[in-house]
Design an enzyme around this catalytic site. Structure first.
Site, PDB file in Angstrom:
ATOM      1  N   CYS A  45      -2.898   0.165   7.434  1.00 34.05           N
ATOM      2  CA  CYS A  45      -2.236   1.722   7.205  1.00 34.05           C
ATOM      3  C   CYS A  45      -2.393   2.402   8.356  1.00 34.05           C
ATOM      4  O   CYS A  45      -0.950   2.799   9.143  1.00 34.05           O
ATOM      5  CB  CYS A  45      -2.709   2.524   5.729  1.00 34.05           C
ATOM      6  SG  CYS A  45      -1.657   1.124   4.779  1.00 34.05           S
ATOM      7  N   CYS A  75      -6.436   2.268   5.114  1.00 27.74           N
ATOM      8  CA  CYS A  75      -7.582   0.905   5.855  1.00 27.74           C
ATOM      9  C   CYS A  75      -7.130   0.862   7.078  1.00 27.74           C
ATOM     10  O   CYS A  75      -5.884   1.507   7.780  1.00 27.74           O
ATOM     11  CB  CYS A  75      -6.612  -0.206   4.433  1.00 27.74           C
ATOM     12  SG  CYS A  75      -5.237  -0.501   5.242  1.00 27.74           S
ATOM     13  N   GLU A 123       0.661   3.845   1.534  1.00 27.27           N
ATOM     14  CA  GLU A 123       1.737   4.686   3.136  1.00 27.27           C
ATOM     15  C   GLU A 123       2.523   3.954   3.629  1.00 27.27           C
ATOM     16  O   GLU A 123       3.552   3.877   4.208  1.00 27.27           O
ATOM     17  CB  GLU A 123       0.164   4.020   4.017  1.00 27.27           C
ATOM     18  CG  GLU A 123      -0.510   5.404   3.543  1.00 27.27           C
ATOM     19  CD  GLU A 123      -1.760   4.195   3.122  1.00 27.27           C
ATOM     20  OE1 GLU A 123      -1.210   3.745   1.996  1.00 27.27           O
ATOM     21  OE2 GLU A 123      -3.494   4.180   3.297  1.00 27.27           O
ATOM     22  N   HIS A 133       0.929  -1.270   0.367  1.00 25.94           N
ATOM     23  CA  HIS A 133       0.336  -0.158   0.524  1.00 25.94           C
ATOM     24  C   HIS A 133       1.118   1.087  -0.163  1.00 25.94           C
ATOM     25  O   HIS A 133       1.702   1.392   0.328  1.00 25.94           O
ATOM     26  CB  HIS A 133      -1.362   0.210   1.295  1.00 25.94           C
ATOM     27  CG  HIS A 133      -1.975  -1.182   1.479  1.00 25.94           C
ATOM     28  ND1 HIS A 133      -3.156  -1.335   1.725  1.00 25.94           N
ATOM     29  CD2 HIS A 133      -1.928  -2.168   0.535  1.00 25.94           C
ATOM     30  CE1 HIS A 133      -4.147  -1.853   1.997  1.00 25.94           C
ATOM     31  NE2 HIS A 133      -3.015  -3.011   1.004  1.00 25.94           N
TER      32      HIS A 133
END
Length: 154
Positions: free
Chosen positions: A84, A81, A53, A51
């Protein structure tokens, strides 16, 4: 300057889109300078943790020589999410600025599935949602619209 940081995150999201990734971008900022950049790489790297992040946080921690990013902010085009949000809490990032809300998978606002930043962890970042929301949301909407259209053609 905050808009400039989100503009950089949006540019990174566009890089993800060009690779066929969900267009999410993130930057980690310390002392007014970007020290970590990331965009989604789950499909290209075959990595569920790829992801934006996570990529940006890893790069920032490496550059700082520490996992503690307590003097840093993160700008991300989509609401974090749960994974993260956990990484943000554990890296002790000071402030989170996110663009589009993720009502089905978000973990950073009361409007979403859960708000992990309001639970009594040892660290709680400040959170600012809806930052440049229109531009961030439009990029995601276009991506999924194109994806649906391509499925119909097949």
């Amino acid at each position: 300057m905050k808009n400039g940081f989100m503009e950089e995150a949006i540019a990174l999201a566009k890089c993800a889109k060009e690779l066929g990734e969900v267009p999410v971008g993130a930057v980690v900022v310390k002392d007014g300078r970007i020290i970590g950049r990331g965009f989604n790489t789950r499909e290209t790297e075959h990595d569920p943790t790829g992801h934006a992040e996570i990529v940006a946080i890893r790069q920032a921690a490496s550059r700082c020589g520490s996992w503690k990013l307590d003097d840093c902010d993160i700008y991300v085009t989509l609401e974090p999410c749960p994974m993260c949000a956990g990484a943000i809490i554990n890296s002790r990032i000071k402030r989170v600025f996110f663009g589009a809300y993720d009502l089905k998978g978000g973990a950073a606002s009361n409007e979403s599935v859960v708000n992990l930043f309001r639970l009594p962890f040892n660290h709680t970042p400040e959170v600012y949602g809806g930052f440049c929301e229109d531009a961030c949301g439009e990029l995601l909407s276009e991506f999924f619209k194109e994806k649906r259209e391509n499925v119909k053609k097949e």
